[in-house]
Scaffold this motif. Structure first.
Motif, PDB file in Angstrom:
ATOM      1  N   ARG A   1       0.782  -1.180  -0.077  1.00 14.29           N
ATOM      2  CA  ARG A   1       0.061   0.042   0.049  1.00 14.29           C
ATOM      3  C   ARG A   1       0.752   1.252  -0.193  1.00 14.29           C
ATOM      4  N   GLU A   2       1.840   1.222   0.472  1.00 10.35           N
ATOM      5  CA  GLU A   2       2.826   2.487   0.540  1.00 10.35           C
ATOM      6  C   GLU A   2       3.823   2.694  -0.573  1.00 10.35           C
ATOM      7  N   ASN A   3       3.502   1.591  -1.569  1.00 11.09           N
ATOM      8  CA  ASN A   3       4.533   1.785  -2.670  1.00 11.09           C
ATOM      9  C   ASN A   3       3.684   2.315  -3.860  1.00 11.09           C
ATOM     10  N   ARG A   4       4.055   3.141  -4.498  1.00 13.68           N
ATOM     11  CA  ARG A   4       3.479   3.839  -5.785  1.00 13.68           C
ATOM     12  C   ARG A   4       1.972   3.977  -5.579  1.00 13.68           C
ATOM     13  N   ARG A   5       1.789   4.417  -4.376  1.00 13.52           N
ATOM     14  CA  ARG A   5       0.276   4.874  -3.931  1.00 13.52           C
ATOM     15  C   ARG A   5      -0.319   5.956  -4.830  1.00 13.52           C
TER      16      ARG A   5
END
Length: 257
Positions: A32-36
């Protein structure tokens, strides 16, 4: 195969600096914290490091639990606030039209001032991974990076952050990951399946901290992989989807199921 995770990298905003993490939660839609989030220009076209390379000098830190986003600029200015959804809009993500939500907060103005042109921060339904739900996981081996470094005539391995992959592993031969397509792969507590090879772009030529072009990585890859039987040209690394969610930590084992 006796492979292990040696690095985990995330970029909360596509195009901004890739950051190391000790562990991530790999869900059905990736991390979820990656390329949000991603940026669009005045025409609704996605903007990344290929167009605005100095974005890599900006550091984004995002907490999905708190819905809090912080941007740190090269002059040490920090812009932090809670993420609030705005209006829905249609954006063009590469050649595909996607539905996105404009993010209300101070980030668009700050980034526009930094790059010298209007940009807006938006959040997509599937975040901002290049290949959508089939590409929420990406992986590259240390040996593959070292092989590209040798082809480029470098004495030291290229910084893995240039490739902007979620996981870097060690314990394999160079490009051994090419053969894993369609085969379930256990990474830590998660299981994924690789769907294709990651074709590289000019972003790999850019210094991962400054965005300055300094290594001709594409020429190096083409010198020995130009005719490789890969799903995308000039490939280095693989992408895939999540079969079973789980936690992945640096040091975790990687094995074909």
């Amino acid at each position: 195969m006796n492979a292990r995770v040696v690095a985990v990298l995330v970029a909360p905003v596509k195009g901004l600096r890739a950051l190391a993490r000790d562990a991530v939660e790999l869900g059905n839609r990736g991390v979820r914290e990656n390329r949000r989030f991603f940026l669009i220009d005045g025409d609704g076209q996605m903007v990344n490091g290929k167009r605005l390379s100095t974005l890599q000098a900006v550091v984004a830190d995002y907490s999905d639990a708190n819905r809090s986003l912080s941007l740190r600029f090269p002059d040490e200015t920090v812009v932090t606030a809670a993420v609030e959804p705005g209006r829905r809009l249609q954006a063009r993500f590469f050649s595909t039209k996607v539905v996105a939500v404009e993010v209300i907060g101070p980030w668009s103005a700050a980034l526009s001032a930094y790059v010298g042109q209007p940009v807006r921060l938006v959040e997509g339904e599937w975040g901002a991974v290049d290949r959508g739900p089939e590409g929420t996981v990406s992986l590259i081996s240390r040996a593959s990076i070292e092989r590209v470094s040798q082809a480029a005539g470098l004495e030291r391995p290229i910084d893995a952050r240039r490739f902007r992959m979620l996981f870097q592993i060690d314990g394999t031969a160079a490009h051994e990951e090419d053969d894993w397509l369609g085969r379930p792969l256990r990474i830590g507590a998660a299981t994924v399946i690789m769907r294709g090879h990651v074709g590289r772009c000019l972003v790999t030529k850019l210094d991962p901290d400054s965005g300055i072009r300094d290594i001709e990585t594409l020429d190096a890859i083409a010198s020995y992989r130009g005719d490789a039987a890969t799903t995308e040209p000039l490939a280095c690394g693989v992408y895939g989807a999540v079969l079973e969610p789980g936690t992945v930590r640096v040091g975790d084992a990687v094995e074909l199921v």
